[in-house]
Design an enzyme around this catalytic site. Sequence first.
Site, PDB file in Angstrom:
ATOM      1  N   THR A 194      -7.247   2.044  -2.655  1.00  0.00           N
ATOM      2  CA  THR A 194      -6.543   3.289  -2.367  1.00  0.00           C
ATOM      3  C   THR A 194      -7.356   4.519  -2.756  1.00  0.00           C
ATOM      4  O   THR A 194      -8.182   4.461  -3.660  1.00  0.00           O
ATOM      5  CB  THR A 194      -5.154   3.323  -3.057  1.00  0.00           C
ATOM      6  OG1 THR A 194      -4.510   4.543  -2.707  1.00  0.00           O
ATOM      7  CG2 THR A 194      -5.268   3.237  -4.566  1.00  0.00           C
ATOM      8  N   ARG A 195      -7.094   5.624  -2.024  1.00  0.00           N
ATOM      9  CA  ARG A 195      -7.692   6.907  -2.390  1.00  0.00           C
ATOM     10  C   ARG A 195      -6.602   7.970  -2.504  1.00  0.00           C
ATOM     11  O   ARG A 195      -6.876   9.156  -2.545  1.00  0.00           O
ATOM     12  CB  ARG A 195      -8.745   7.343  -1.354  1.00  0.00           C
ATOM     13  CG  ARG A 195      -8.370   7.156   0.092  1.00  0.00           C
ATOM     14  CD  ARG A 195      -9.339   7.835   1.030  1.00  0.00           C
ATOM     15  NE  ARG A 195      -8.818   9.131   1.396  1.00  0.00           N
ATOM     16  CZ  ARG A 195      -8.065   9.376   2.474  1.00  0.00           C
ATOM     17  NH1 ARG A 195      -7.771   8.410   3.324  1.00  0.00           N
ATOM     18  NH2 ARG A 195      -7.625  10.586   2.721  1.00  0.00           N
ATOM     19  N   HIS A 199       3.065   6.055  -4.483  1.00  0.00           N
ATOM     20  CA  HIS A 199       4.481   6.406  -4.571  1.00  0.00           C
ATOM     21  C   HIS A 199       5.289   5.113  -4.549  1.00  0.00           C
ATOM     22  O   HIS A 199       4.721   4.033  -4.539  1.00  0.00           O
ATOM     23  CB  HIS A 199       4.846   7.360  -3.435  1.00  0.00           C
ATOM     24  CG  HIS A 199       4.013   8.612  -3.466  1.00  0.00           C
ATOM     25  ND1 HIS A 199       4.089   9.517  -4.501  1.00  0.00           N
ATOM     26  CD2 HIS A 199       3.054   9.074  -2.623  1.00  0.00           C
ATOM     27  CE1 HIS A 199       3.224  10.503  -4.281  1.00  0.00           C
ATOM     28  NE2 HIS A 199       2.573  10.246  -3.164  1.00  0.00           N
ATOM     29  N   HIS A 202       4.418   2.407  -2.006  1.00  0.00           N
ATOM     30  CA  HIS A 202       3.192   1.648  -2.289  1.00  0.00           C
ATOM     31  C   HIS A 202       3.437   0.613  -3.378  1.00  0.00           C
ATOM     32  O   HIS A 202       2.931  -0.502  -3.334  1.00  0.00           O
ATOM     33  CB  HIS A 202       2.068   2.574  -2.777  1.00  0.00           C
ATOM     34  CG  HIS A 202       1.731   3.666  -1.824  1.00  0.00           C
ATOM     35  ND1 HIS A 202       2.132   4.962  -2.011  1.00  0.00           N
ATOM     36  CD2 HIS A 202       1.051   3.640  -0.665  1.00  0.00           C
ATOM     37  CE1 HIS A 202       1.694   5.692  -1.014  1.00  0.00           C
ATOM     38  NE2 HIS A 202       1.037   4.933  -0.185  1.00  0.00           N
ATOM     39  N   ARG A 288      -2.357   0.012   7.866  1.00  0.00           N
ATOM     40  CA  ARG A 288      -2.471   0.748   9.117  1.00  0.00           C
ATOM     41  C   ARG A 288      -3.546   1.810   8.900  1.00  0.00           C
ATOM     42  O   ARG A 288      -3.564   2.462   7.866  1.00  0.00           O
ATOM     43  CB  ARG A 288      -1.103   1.399   9.348  1.00  0.00           C
ATOM     44  CG  ARG A 288      -0.901   1.928  10.705  1.00  0.00           C
ATOM     45  CD  ARG A 288       0.459   2.617  10.820  1.00  0.00           C
ATOM     46  NE  ARG A 288       0.499   3.292  12.110  1.00  0.00           N
ATOM     47  CZ  ARG A 288      -0.054   4.467  12.330  1.00  0.00           C
ATOM     48  NH1 ARG A 288      -0.640   5.124  11.348  1.00  0.00           N
ATOM     49  NH2 ARG A 288      -0.010   5.016  13.533  1.00  0.00           N
ATOM     50  N   HIS A 290      -6.711   1.798   8.063  1.00  0.00           N
ATOM     51  CA  HIS A 290      -7.449   1.642   6.801  1.00  0.00           C
ATOM     52  C   HIS A 290      -8.708   2.524   6.810  1.00  0.00           C
ATOM     53  O   HIS A 290      -9.483   2.487   7.757  1.00  0.00           O
ATOM     54  CB  HIS A 290      -7.847   0.163   6.649  1.00  0.00           C
ATOM     55  CG  HIS A 290      -8.463  -0.174   5.329  1.00  0.00           C
ATOM     56  ND1 HIS A 290      -7.746  -0.727   4.296  1.00  0.00           N
ATOM     57  CD2 HIS A 290      -9.731  -0.027   4.869  1.00  0.00           C
ATOM     58  CE1 HIS A 290      -8.555  -0.918   3.265  1.00  0.00           C
ATOM     59  NE2 HIS A 290      -9.767  -0.489   3.582  1.00  0.00           N
TER      60      HIS A 290
END
Length: 570
Positions: A194-195, A199, A202, A288, A290
Amino acid sequence: MPITNLAPIPELYVSYESSQKLKVEAADLTSWDMTPRQICDLELLMNGGFNPLKGFLNEADYDGVVENMRMADGTLWPMPITLDVSEKFAETVELGQDIALRDQEGVILGTMTVTDKWVPNKSREAEKVFGADDQAHPAVYYLHNQAGSVYLGGPVTGIQQPVHYDFRARRDTPNELRAFFRKMGWRRVVAFQTRNPLHRAHQELTFRAAKEAQANLLIHPVVGLTKPGDVDHFTRVRCYEAVLDKYPASTTTMSLLNLAMRMAGPREAVWHGLIRGNHGCTHMIVGRDHAGPGKNSAGEDFYGAYDAQDLYRTYQDEIGVEMVDFKHMVWVQERAQYEPADEIEDRDNVTILNISGTELRRRLAEGLEIPEWFSFPEVVNELRRTRPPRAQQGFTVFFTGFSGSGKSTIANAVMVKLMEMGGRPVTLLDGDIVRKNLSSELGFSKEHRDLNIRRIGYVASEITKNGGIAICAPIAPYATTRRAVREDIEAFGAFVEVHVATSIEECEKRDRKGLYKLARAGKIKEFTGISDPYDVPESPELRLETESVDVDNCAHQVILKLESMGLIAG
Ligand code: PPS
């Protein structure tokens, strides 16, 4: 699929004793001061994160990687990891020579034996690796505008890791993570790349992914270089720490990955998979879009939403890390829980809620409510601390236009109006002031003008970062330099480009300083608009026509623009 996370993987570091010796010897070598991106790449080369790479790619491997994602020996590798240098530096290096690789403080991190030196075809690299030679793609922009024009390749010898002073306990080499997994008995580990801040959705999806794969979970955020405009990693890591507490004890861990992302969508997903395999993970979540770079210059997505998943699936066996599809999670109000969007059978009878990234940014920018079903209060607090509402943030107004177009006069009027309103300190970086105080040694060649604008951009970005208002008023004739300055500033606050669109004919007619006359007579060389180029801004936030409008009205238009952007309270 083999269990891949047990044995240590090869690193490029020499032993401690050898490194001490090598460090002394390397001080005499020709040395290259690496860019931030090269430092990230070097760290992952040396610690095995880019295993099986043994150094920066040589020409044959580069050609294969660009062409069909394979090195000369057929090994799968989707991303060119190259040491780009200036032509001038390349001229000082002979094949077979060892060079020292230094970080930005001058510390020698490793050495490289240069086996190859070549001028790459960057347009081909862009087409093949990123799918289009379109500078709206951040990595293509980087390739053409920031990367050096010559590539050096060859094996690397690692001396020491780059030093990180932040979140030290959360940084692990691939072998440190492998050792941790061995110690904990974690045989199946699903990685979440992740970047962005995490929340509730996730948290739900990662927890579900781990359950589905019957695996433990590694939150593996990128803290090297991500997409320009992303939330800075300091804030993100504080947010991740808050979310970690929400997982059942000892199912989940977090480690920071000092990767420089390229936003290359499908190829990037394959690359991320190989990197996670090296870090001892057996599974990776691929979502989705990525590592998507956003829209191209025609306003369309660079890649299809599921292209990354498709390419990953094709190479999954070779990658050796199983893909866990991302589920799009939405909040079902009646049941007060997150559910995968495609599994809701009674969707016509329930209320489905979701907040997009854009909507979240809007709410943060305007100081609006962010509901608890969307995010954890601790995360929202962190985000608000870093990104106060726009009306309290710093920003930059950047005037550009010909000499004598009226930039300085309008900029002055805007400054006075903002000072009358109060609230934030205002600094005027007028062309003349800057040339006197910051750039007195510079002339008007392209190189000097760029340097001048980069200096203005640097000062303005510092002012913006610290909550002030910077008003800049240089000619700034080059679009690429204005864009670079925009990027620097947008990391901290808004960049409002104002094109003072007075025509060259009108400027010459006014000729307030008598410079046009001198330029026409050839007494001033490289004069913008007469004997030097000016790239007209294509989409500035505001374009001012000054020829039949007075200064006060022009300044007022700027103030109205700032109001409409939420930068000053109405
Ligand atoms: S740049 O291109 O943005 O670095 O230029 P800038 O720092 O704004 O400086 C422009 C002022 O310098 C004077 N001047 C020239 N302008 C353009 N071309 C040439 N060759 C040149 N030589 C001197 C000119 O007075 C500009 O002032 P402004 O305020 O724009 O009228």
